[in-house]
Motif scaffolding. Structure first.
Motif, PDB file in Angstrom:
ATOM      1  N   MET A   2       0.819  -1.204   0.014  1.00 26.43           N
ATOM      2  CA  MET A   2      -0.030   0.006  -0.015  1.00 26.43           C
ATOM      3  C   MET A   2       0.949   1.113  -0.225  1.00 26.43           C
ATOM      4  O   MET A   2       1.886   1.092   0.664  1.00 26.43           O
ATOM      5  N   ALA A   3       0.522   2.013  -0.887  1.00 22.57           N
ATOM      6  CA  ALA A   3       1.157   3.478  -0.990  1.00 22.57           C
ATOM      7  C   ALA A   3       0.226   4.644  -1.136  1.00 22.57           C
ATOM      8  O   ALA A   3      -0.859   4.327  -1.330  1.00 22.57           O
ATOM      9  N   SER A   4       0.878   5.823  -1.128  1.00 21.66           N
ATOM     10  CA  SER A   4       0.133   7.011  -1.123  1.00 21.66           C
ATOM     11  C   SER A   4      -0.184   7.380  -2.597  1.00 21.66           C
ATOM     12  O   SER A   4      -1.409   7.927  -2.853  1.00 21.66           O
ATOM     13  N   ALA A   5       0.193   6.555  -3.569  1.00 25.03           N
ATOM     14  CA  ALA A   5      -0.215   6.606  -4.874  1.00 25.03           C
ATOM     15  C   ALA A   5       0.159   5.515  -5.754  1.00 25.03           C
ATOM     16  O   ALA A   5       0.969   4.605  -5.077  1.00 25.03           O
ATOM     17  N   ASN A   6      -0.642   4.902  -6.699  1.00 19.36           N
ATOM     18  CA  ASN A   6      -0.131   3.665  -7.173  1.00 19.36           C
ATOM     19  C   ASN A   6       0.829   3.602  -8.461  1.00 19.36           C
ATOM     20  O   ASN A   6       1.109   2.693  -9.128  1.00 19.36           O
ATOM     21  N   ALA A   7       1.657   4.765  -8.230  1.00 22.18           N
ATOM     22  CA  ALA A   7       2.835   4.639  -9.088  1.00 22.18           C
ATOM     23  C   ALA A   7       3.967   4.139  -8.727  1.00 22.18           C
ATOM     24  O   ALA A   7       4.147   3.742  -7.464  1.00 22.18           O
ATOM     25  N   PRO A   8       4.962   3.593  -9.547  1.00 16.18           N
ATOM     26  CA  PRO A   8       6.167   2.483  -9.074  1.00 16.18           C
ATOM     27  C   PRO A   8       7.072   3.716  -8.303  1.00 16.18           C
ATOM     28  O   PRO A   8       7.015   4.766  -8.477  1.00 16.18           O
ATOM     29  N   LEU A   9       7.577   3.047  -7.372  1.00 16.63           N
ATOM     30  CA  LEU A   9       8.650   3.805  -6.087  1.00 16.63           C
ATOM     31  C   LEU A   9       9.834   3.127  -6.400  1.00 16.63           C
ATOM     32  O   LEU A   9      10.067   1.965  -6.660  1.00 16.63           O
ATOM     33  N   ARG A  10      11.008   4.055  -6.503  1.00 16.55           N
ATOM     34  CA  ARG A  10      12.325   3.397  -6.531  1.00 16.55           C
ATOM     35  C   ARG A  10      12.967   3.730  -5.168  1.00 16.55           C
ATOM     36  O   ARG A  10      12.923   4.556  -4.720  1.00 16.55           O
ATOM     37  N   SER A  11      13.659   2.611  -4.593  1.00 19.15           N
ATOM     38  CA  SER A  11      14.225   2.678  -3.319  1.00 19.15           C
ATOM     39  C   SER A  11      15.581   3.334  -3.260  1.00 19.15           C
ATOM     40  O   SER A  11      16.295   3.493  -4.584  1.00 19.15           O
ATOM     41  N   ARG A  12      16.225   3.740  -2.311  1.00 15.05           N
ATOM     42  CA  ARG A  12      17.378   4.271  -2.447  1.00 15.05           C
ATOM     43  C   ARG A  12      18.452   3.570  -3.195  1.00 15.05           C
ATOM     44  O   ARG A  12      19.347   3.946  -3.497  1.00 15.05           O
ATOM     45  N   HIS A  13      18.396   2.104  -3.030  1.00 16.89           N
ATOM     46  CA  HIS A  13      19.374   1.361  -3.686  1.00 16.89           C
ATOM     47  C   HIS A  13      19.005   0.577  -5.011  1.00 16.89           C
ATOM     48  O   HIS A  13      19.496  -0.029  -5.572  1.00 16.89           O
ATOM     49  N   GLY A  14      17.888   1.291  -5.485  1.00 15.39           N
ATOM     50  CA  GLY A  14      17.439   0.952  -7.031  1.00 15.39           C
ATOM     51  C   GLY A  14      16.280  -0.231  -7.223  1.00 15.39           C
ATOM     52  O   GLY A  14      15.847  -0.300  -8.395  1.00 15.39           O
ATOM     53  N   LEU A  15      15.927  -0.546  -5.989  1.00 13.91           N
ATOM     54  CA  LEU A  15      14.837  -1.499  -6.287  1.00 13.91           C
ATOM     55  C   LEU A  15      13.486  -0.657  -6.554  1.00 13.91           C
ATOM     56  O   LEU A  15      13.270   0.240  -5.949  1.00 13.91           O
ATOM     57  N   THR A  16      12.745  -1.522  -7.548  1.00 10.11           N
ATOM     58  CA  THR A  16      11.592  -0.644  -7.880  1.00 10.11           C
ATOM     59  C   THR A  16      10.410  -1.560  -7.131  1.00 10.11           C
ATOM     60  O   THR A  16      10.479  -2.408  -7.257  1.00 10.11           O
ATOM     61  N   ILE A  17       9.601  -0.732  -6.554  1.00  8.02           N
ATOM     62  CA  ILE A  17       8.402  -1.359  -5.775  1.00  8.02           C
ATOM     63  C   ILE A  17       7.140  -0.847  -6.405  1.00  8.02           C
ATOM     64  O   ILE A  17       6.725   0.259  -6.655  1.00  8.02           O
ATOM     65  N   LEU A  18       6.420  -1.710  -6.502  1.00  4.77           N
ATOM     66  CA  LEU A  18       5.068  -1.671  -7.457  1.00  4.77           C
ATOM     67  C   LEU A  18       4.074  -1.623  -6.353  1.00  4.77           C
ATOM     68  O   LEU A  18       3.495  -2.914  -6.169  1.00  4.77           O
ATOM     69  N   PRO A  19       3.158  -0.570  -5.949  1.00  9.84           N
ATOM     70  CA  PRO A  19       2.517  -0.799  -5.005  1.00  9.84           C
ATOM     71  C   PRO A  19       1.093  -1.670  -5.597  1.00  9.84           C
ATOM     72  O   PRO A  19       0.762  -1.244  -7.035  1.00  9.84           O
ATOM     73  N   ASP A  20       0.366  -2.414  -4.968  1.00 11.06           N
ATOM     74  CA  ASP A  20      -0.795  -2.967  -5.448  1.00 11.06           C
ATOM     75  C   ASP A  20      -2.006  -2.493  -5.024  1.00 11.06           C
ATOM     76  O   ASP A  20      -3.151  -2.649  -5.465  1.00 11.06           O
ATOM     77  N   LEU A  21      -1.985  -1.408  -3.903  1.00 12.43           N
ATOM     78  CA  LEU A  21      -3.215  -0.734  -3.369  1.00 12.43           C
ATOM     79  C   LEU A  21      -2.657   0.719  -2.993  1.00 12.43           C
ATOM     80  O   LEU A  21      -1.647   0.982  -2.643  1.00 12.43           O
ATOM     81  N   GLU A  22      -3.532   1.664  -3.385  1.00 13.50           N
ATOM     82  CA  GLU A  22      -3.516   3.106  -2.969  1.00 13.50           C
ATOM     83  C   GLU A  22      -4.239   3.582  -1.727  1.00 13.50           C
ATOM     84  O   GLU A  22      -5.551   3.057  -1.415  1.00 13.50           O
ATOM     85  N   ALA A  23      -3.448   3.826  -0.649  1.00  6.89           N
ATOM     86  CA  ALA A  23      -3.942   4.365   0.394  1.00  6.89           C
ATOM     87  C   ALA A  23      -5.222   5.201   0.310  1.00  6.89           C
ATOM     88  O   ALA A  23      -5.088   6.041  -0.618  1.00  6.89           O
ATOM     89  N   GLY A  24      -6.570   5.016   0.908  1.00 11.45           N
ATOM     90  CA  GLY A  24      -7.510   5.940   0.947  1.00 11.45           C
ATOM     91  C   GLY A  24      -8.352   5.295  -0.350  1.00 11.45           C
ATOM     92  O   GLY A  24      -9.501   5.805  -0.450  1.00 11.45           O
ATOM     93  N   ALA A  25      -7.866   4.471  -1.058  1.00 15.73           N
ATOM     94  CA  ALA A  25      -8.893   3.718  -2.429  1.00 15.73           C
ATOM     95  C   ALA A  25      -9.966   3.029  -1.500  1.00 15.73           C
ATOM     96  O   ALA A  25     -10.002   2.446  -0.606  1.00 15.73           O
ATOM     97  N   ALA A  26     -10.988   2.955  -2.475  1.00 10.27           N
ATOM     98  CA  ALA A  26     -12.203   2.231  -1.786  1.00 10.27           C
ATOM     99  C   ALA A  26     -11.951   0.674  -1.544  1.00 10.27           C
ATOM    100  O   ALA A  26     -12.486   0.121  -0.732  1.00 10.27           O
ATOM    101  N   ASP A  27     -11.093   0.239  -2.350  1.00 14.83           N
ATOM    102  CA  ASP A  27     -10.729  -1.193  -2.056  1.00 14.83           C
ATOM    103  C   ASP A  27      -9.668  -1.517  -1.143  1.00 14.83           C
ATOM    104  O   ASP A  27      -9.147  -2.594  -0.922  1.00 14.83           O
TER     105      ASP A  27
END
Length: 73
Positions: free
Chosen positions: A1-26
């Motif tokens: 879960m993240a604040s947006a559904n966009a991919p995030l890149r960690s400090r060491h280059g790992l790409t994290i793909l959130p499956d849920l957006e915080a505050g979304a209906a589901d």
């Protein structure tokens, strides 16, 4: 879960793909308001109670053993 559904890149280059957006209906409710008012000494038991409610008592007992929290029943 993240604040947006966009991919995030960690400090060491790992790409994290959130499956849920915080505050979304589901999005599941992860913490209720009472969880924020718990003293640190009660937090493990409250967390294990929440696990028991969601996944069953046996799962909570297994997690308690893994956390080396033997007083949880």
């Amino acid at each position: 879960m993240a604040s947006a559904n966009a991919p995030l890149r960690s400090r060491h280059g790992l790409t994290i793909l959130p499956d849920l957006e915080a505050g979304a209906a589901d999005a599941p409710e992860m913490l209720d308001a009472s969880a924020l008012a718990v003293s640190p000494g009660q937090a493990p038991a409250r967390a294990l109670d929440a696990l028991a409610g969601r996944y069953g008592r046996q799962t909570a007992r297994l997690v308690a053993l893994e956390f080396e929290y033997p007083q949880y029943r």
